[in-house]
Design a protein around this motif. Structure first.
Motif, PDB file in Angstrom:
ATOM      1  N   TYR A 277       0.871  -1.178   0.000  1.00 62.68           N
ATOM      2  CA  TYR A 277       0.000   0.000   0.000  1.00 62.68           C
ATOM      3  C   TYR A 277       0.904   1.223   0.000  1.00 62.68           C
ATOM      4  N   ILE A 278       0.614   2.164  -0.874  1.00 64.46           N
ATOM      5  CA  ILE A 278       1.409   3.388  -0.969  1.00 64.46           C
ATOM      6  C   ILE A 278       0.529   4.526  -0.484  1.00 64.46           C
ATOM      7  N   GLY A 279       0.990   5.248   0.512  1.00 62.03           N
ATOM      8  CA  GLY A 279       0.195   6.325   1.079  1.00 62.03           C
ATOM      9  C   GLY A 279       0.981   7.619   1.201  1.00 62.03           C
ATOM     10  N   PHE A 280       0.264   8.680   1.458  1.00 62.94           N
ATOM     11  CA  PHE A 280       0.855  10.010   1.625  1.00 62.94           C
ATOM     12  C   PHE A 280       0.319  10.637   2.902  1.00 62.94           C
ATOM     13  N   SER A 281       1.180  11.371   3.593  1.00 61.64           N
ATOM     14  CA  SER A 281       0.705  12.040   4.805  1.00 61.64           C
ATOM     15  C   SER A 281      -0.324  13.114   4.459  1.00 61.64           C
TER      16      SER A 281
ATOM     17  N   VAL B   3       5.359   3.358   2.382  1.00 57.81           N
ATOM     18  CA  VAL B   3       5.031   2.067   1.781  1.00 57.81           C
ATOM     19  C   VAL B   3       4.798   1.078   2.908  1.00 57.81           C
ATOM     20  N   TYR B   4       3.647   0.454   2.861  1.00 56.84           N
ATOM     21  CA  TYR B   4       3.271  -0.578   3.829  1.00 56.84           C
ATOM     22  C   TYR B   4       3.137  -1.874   3.034  1.00 56.84           C
ATOM     23  N   ALA B   5       3.791  -2.946   3.471  1.00 55.95           N
ATOM     24  CA  ALA B   5       3.743  -4.204   2.715  1.00 55.95           C
ATOM     25  C   ALA B   5       3.381  -5.371   3.618  1.00 55.95           C
ATOM     26  N   GLU B   6       2.715  -6.355   3.023  1.00 54.45           N
ATOM     27  CA  GLU B   6       2.323  -7.582   3.715  1.00 54.45           C
ATOM     28  C   GLU B   6       2.686  -8.763   2.826  1.00 54.45           C
TER      29      GLU B   6
END
Length: 173
Positions: free
Chosen positions: A86-90, A146-149
């Motif tokens: 998952y790609i996120g932005f503040s 970047v959050y990965a599982e």
């Protein structure tokens, strides 16, 4: 022998005969087999690293000019796995103005995750994207994360594996 002793002796012989017959029948009719089946449980873990991002927080990123950023995800476990990220932005309002140089092997899912559809072998690393370009904004400040599982590949395709693990992250978008 008197009659009491004869009855006791006959009873004892009958009990012993019955016991020996029962044990013999049990031995004949039963079978015991032993087999040792050893197995080893594999471990599953991933790490995220990056070696090309050299911009400090003081540097200015110019609009419409890509800069190198290459988050890679490595299977550090002992079994094949599928990976999703998952790609996120503040500052979530910037997401629409950011273009990622996404690796063509990744597939975007309806849930906002990027799925790597191939099983990743132990020790193998996969690059998520290799550049970031910001469009139509001259001044901004944000963090990209970047959050990965990972999930065990087993004998399933990546969609089946992830559908059996229907959990969403508790992070912003």
């Amino acid at each position: 022998m008197n009659k009491a002793k004869k009855v006791a002796f006959t009873t004892l012989i009958a009990i012993l005969t019955t016991a020996i017959t029962a044990f013999a029948a049990f031995a004949i009719l039963s079978s015991v087999s032993e087999r040792h089946n050893g197995f080893k449980v594999g471990s599953q873990s991933i790490t995220i690293s990056e070696d090309k991002f050299k911009i400090s927080s003081d540097d200015v990123i110019k609009p419409d000019e890509p800069f190198e950023k290459n988050p890679t995800i490595t299977n550090t476990g002992s079994v094949d796995c599928y990976i999703r990220a998952y790609i996120g932005f503040s500052d979530t309002s910037l997401k629409q103005n950011v273009e990622l140089g996404l690796n063509s092997d990744w597939v975007i899912g309806d849930d906002g995750y990027y799925y790597y559809p191939k099983a990743v072998k132990p020790g193998q690393c996969v690059e998520l994207f290799n550049s970031v370009t910001v469009h139509n904004i001259s001044r901004f400040s944000t963090e990209l994360f970047v959050y990965a599982e990972s999930i065990d590949a087993n004998d399933y395709d990546y969609l089946t594996a992830w559908q059996s693990f229907a959990v969403s992250p508790a992070i912003g978008g």
